[in-house]
Design a protein around this motif. Sequence first.
Motif, PDB file in Angstrom:
ATOM      1  N   THR A  51       0.818  -1.216   0.000  1.00  0.00           N
ATOM      2  CA  THR A  51       0.000   0.000   0.000  1.00  0.00           C
ATOM      3  C   THR A  51       0.852   1.267   0.000  1.00  0.00           C
ATOM      4  OG1 THR A  51      -1.705  -1.182   1.229  1.00  0.00           O
ATOM      5  CG2 THR A  51      -1.842   1.225   1.237  1.00  0.00           C
ATOM      6  N   ILE A  52       0.524   2.162  -0.904  1.00  0.00           N
ATOM      7  CA  ILE A  52       1.172   3.489  -0.970  1.00  0.00           C
ATOM      8  C   ILE A  52       0.055   4.529  -1.051  1.00  0.00           C
ATOM      9  CG2 ILE A  52       3.363   2.733  -1.991  1.00  0.00           C
ATOM     10  CD1 ILE A  52       0.859   4.163  -4.335  1.00  0.00           C
ATOM     11  N   LEU A  53       0.423   5.798  -0.997  1.00  0.00           N
ATOM     12  CA  LEU A  53      -0.564   6.850  -1.245  1.00  0.00           C
ATOM     13  C   LEU A  53      -0.348   7.395  -2.646  1.00  0.00           C
ATOM     14  CD1 LEU A  53      -0.632   8.956   2.071  1.00  0.00           C
ATOM     15  CD2 LEU A  53      -2.103   7.047   1.421  1.00  0.00           C
ATOM     16  N   MET A  54      -1.426   7.447  -3.412  1.00  0.00           N
ATOM     17  CA  MET A  54      -1.378   8.051  -4.748  1.00  0.00           C
ATOM     18  C   MET A  54      -2.362   9.213  -4.740  1.00  0.00           C
ATOM     19  SD  MET A  54      -1.236   6.299  -8.453  1.00  0.00           S
ATOM     20  CE  MET A  54      -2.877   5.787  -8.864  1.00  0.00           C
ATOM     21  N   ASN A  55      -1.842  10.416  -4.871  1.00  0.00           N
ATOM     22  CA  ASN A  55      -2.669  11.629  -4.755  1.00  0.00           C
ATOM     23  C   ASN A  55      -3.471  11.608  -3.456  1.00  0.00           C
ATOM     24  OD1 ASN A  55      -1.740  12.574  -7.242  1.00  0.00           O
ATOM     25  ND2 ASN A  55      -3.280  11.396  -8.335  1.00  0.00           N
ATOM     26  N   GLY A  56      -2.819  11.154  -2.394  1.00  0.00           N
ATOM     27  CA  GLY A  56      -3.411  11.203  -1.058  1.00  0.00           C
ATOM     28  C   GLY A  56      -4.319  10.037  -0.706  1.00  0.00           C
ATOM     29  N   GLN A  57      -4.580   9.160  -1.661  1.00  0.00           N
ATOM     30  CA  GLN A  57      -5.461   8.016  -1.402  1.00  0.00           C
ATOM     31  C   GLN A  57      -4.644   6.726  -1.415  1.00  0.00           C
ATOM     32  OE1 GLN A  57      -9.030   8.456  -1.056  1.00  0.00           O
ATOM     33  NE2 GLN A  57      -8.312  10.566  -0.940  1.00  0.00           N
ATOM     34  N   THR A  58      -5.000   5.797  -0.543  1.00  0.00           N
ATOM     35  CA  THR A  58      -4.260   4.539  -0.557  1.00  0.00           C
ATOM     36  C   THR A  58      -4.511   3.793  -1.867  1.00  0.00           C
ATOM     37  OG1 THR A  58      -6.101   3.515   0.634  1.00  0.00           O
ATOM     38  CG2 THR A  58      -4.171   4.133   1.940  1.00  0.00           C
ATOM     39  N   ALA A  59      -3.467   3.113  -2.319  1.00  0.00           N
ATOM     40  CA  ALA A  59      -3.569   2.281  -3.524  1.00  0.00           C
ATOM     41  C   ALA A  59      -2.678   1.069  -3.332  1.00  0.00           C
ATOM     42  CB  ALA A  59      -3.134   3.070  -4.757  1.00  0.00           C
ATOM     43  N   ARG A  60      -3.123  -0.050  -3.896  1.00  0.00           N
ATOM     44  CA  ARG A  60      -2.292  -1.258  -3.922  1.00  0.00           C
ATOM     45  C   ARG A  60      -1.312  -1.110  -5.087  1.00  0.00           C
ATOM     46  NH1 ARG A  60      -4.606  -2.964   0.702  1.00  0.00           N
ATOM     47  NH2 ARG A  60      -5.963  -4.781   0.561  1.00  0.00           N
ATOM     48  N   SER A  61      -0.046  -0.956  -4.779  1.00  0.00           N
ATOM     49  CA  SER A  61       0.887  -0.732  -5.890  1.00  0.00           C
ATOM     50  C   SER A  61       1.095  -1.996  -6.717  1.00  0.00           C
ATOM     51  CB  SER A  61       2.225  -0.189  -5.380  1.00  0.00           C
ATOM     52  OG  SER A  61       2.844  -1.074  -4.477  1.00  0.00           O
ATOM     53  N   CYS A  62       0.722  -3.170  -6.172  1.00  0.00           N
ATOM     54  CA  CYS A  62       0.843  -4.403  -6.963  1.00  0.00           C
ATOM     55  C   CYS A  62      -0.299  -4.556  -7.959  1.00  0.00           C
ATOM     56  CB  CYS A  62       0.910  -5.636  -6.058  1.00  0.00           C
ATOM     57  SG  CYS A  62      -0.678  -6.122  -5.333  1.00  0.00           S
ATOM     58  N   LEU A  63      -1.321  -3.706  -7.833  1.00  0.00           N
ATOM     59  CA  LEU A  63      -2.461  -3.759  -8.758  1.00  0.00           C
ATOM     60  C   LEU A  63      -2.508  -2.515  -9.641  1.00  0.00           C
ATOM     61  CD1 LEU A  63      -5.463  -5.046  -6.569  1.00  0.00           C
ATOM     62  CD2 LEU A  63      -3.916  -6.357  -8.028  1.00  0.00           C
ATOM     63  N   THR A  64      -1.467  -1.707  -9.560  1.00  0.00           N
ATOM     64  CA  THR A  64      -1.445  -0.434 -10.280  1.00  0.00           C
ATOM     65  C   THR A  64      -0.301  -0.474 -11.281  1.00  0.00           C
ATOM     66  OG1 THR A  64      -2.196   0.636  -8.242  1.00  0.00           O
ATOM     67  CG2 THR A  64      -1.314   2.075  -9.960  1.00  0.00           C
ATOM     68  N   PHE A  65      -0.581  -0.136 -12.518  1.00  0.00           N
ATOM     69  CA  PHE A  65       0.502  -0.030 -13.492  1.00  0.00           C
ATOM     70  C   PHE A  65       1.218   1.309 -13.294  1.00  0.00           C
ATOM     71  CE2 PHE A  65      -2.354  -2.977 -15.854  1.00  0.00           C
ATOM     72  CZ  PHE A  65      -1.471  -4.055 -15.907  1.00  0.00           C
ATOM     73  N   ALA A  66       2.509   1.295 -13.524  1.00  0.00           N
ATOM     74  CA  ALA A  66       3.284   2.540 -13.358  1.00  0.00           C
ATOM     75  C   ALA A  66       2.716   3.646 -14.247  1.00  0.00           C
ATOM     76  CB  ALA A  66       4.761   2.280 -13.676  1.00  0.00           C
ATOM     77  N   VAL A  67       2.241   3.295 -15.444  1.00  0.00           N
ATOM     78  CA  VAL A  67       1.706   4.333 -16.345  1.00  0.00           C
ATOM     79  C   VAL A  67       0.466   5.010 -15.757  1.00  0.00           C
ATOM     80  CG1 VAL A  67       2.639   3.374 -18.486  1.00  0.00           C
ATOM     81  CG2 VAL A  67       0.405   2.592 -17.662  1.00  0.00           C
ATOM     82  N   MET A  68      -0.235   4.297 -14.845  1.00  0.00           N
ATOM     83  CA  MET A  68      -1.412   4.897 -14.205  1.00  0.00           C
ATOM     84  C   MET A  68      -1.007   5.996 -13.221  1.00  0.00           C
ATOM     85  SD  MET A  68      -3.372   1.288 -13.593  1.00  0.00           S
ATOM     86  CE  MET A  68      -4.760   1.851 -12.637  1.00  0.00           C
ATOM     87  N   ALA A  69       0.256   5.999 -12.827  1.00  0.00           N
ATOM     88  CA  ALA A  69       0.742   7.005 -11.882  1.00  0.00           C
ATOM     89  C   ALA A  69       1.351   8.210 -12.594  1.00  0.00           C
ATOM     90  CB  ALA A  69       1.767   6.382 -10.939  1.00  0.00           C
ATOM     91  N   ASP A  70       1.242   8.235 -13.921  1.00  0.00           N
ATOM     92  CA  ASP A  70       1.775   9.385 -14.666  1.00  0.00           C
ATOM     93  C   ASP A  70       1.102  10.666 -14.162  1.00  0.00           C
ATOM     94  OD1 ASP A  70       3.192  10.825 -16.568  1.00  0.00           O
ATOM     95  OD2 ASP A  70       1.624  10.566 -18.092  1.00  0.00           O
ATOM     96  N   GLY A  71       1.902  11.624 -13.752  1.00  0.00           N
ATOM     97  CA  GLY A  71       1.364  12.898 -13.263  1.00  0.00           C
ATOM     98  C   GLY A  71       0.946  12.889 -11.802  1.00  0.00           C
TER      99      GLY A  71
END
Length: 160
Positions: A51-71
């Motif tokens: 679990t990490i924070l992406m734009n302040g919200q928790t996200a499972r980084s194992c279910l998130t593609f790096a391209v989804m974190a663009d910006g």
Amino acid sequence: MDSVKIALTVNGRRHEREVEPRRLLSDFLREDLRLTGTHLACEHGVCGSCTILMNGQTARSCLTFAVMADGAEITTIEGLGSVENMHPLQAAFWEKHGLQCGFCTPGMLMSALELLRENPDASSEEIHQALAGNLCRCTGYQTIVEAVEAAAETMRGAER
Ligand code: FES
Ligand code: FES
């Protein structure tokens, strides 16, 4: 597969990289940026270790593609505090024995951080619910909840 250029901010530092579209954010953080505090266990969204924070919200980084974190603005455990200057949550986990092996701890701390930002007066029940998606094989959870309660008290005191 063609790589894609992404730009994101991680723990306040901007990064621009080329990544394959299938690259997971967890692998990107751990291997490309060498931020190995984000842990991987189940790798399919069950345990909460990643679990990490992406734009302040928790996200499972194992279910998130790096391209989804663009910006995006990403916060990992490395951005929370340091040994010399621990965040109140880290200090409380230390003082209340909220960890044993520590494997689940980075994910626990990220989930607890999101909770206390949204609900600084979270009850014991609300803390239990907020951490329900983070599995711990060591502690039995009680000391974790006590640690989050203690951190909440410290954080409320600091705001006054
Ligand atoms: S490693 Fe991502 S949820 Fe378990
Ligand atoms: S402290 Fe070991 S898994 Fe939680």
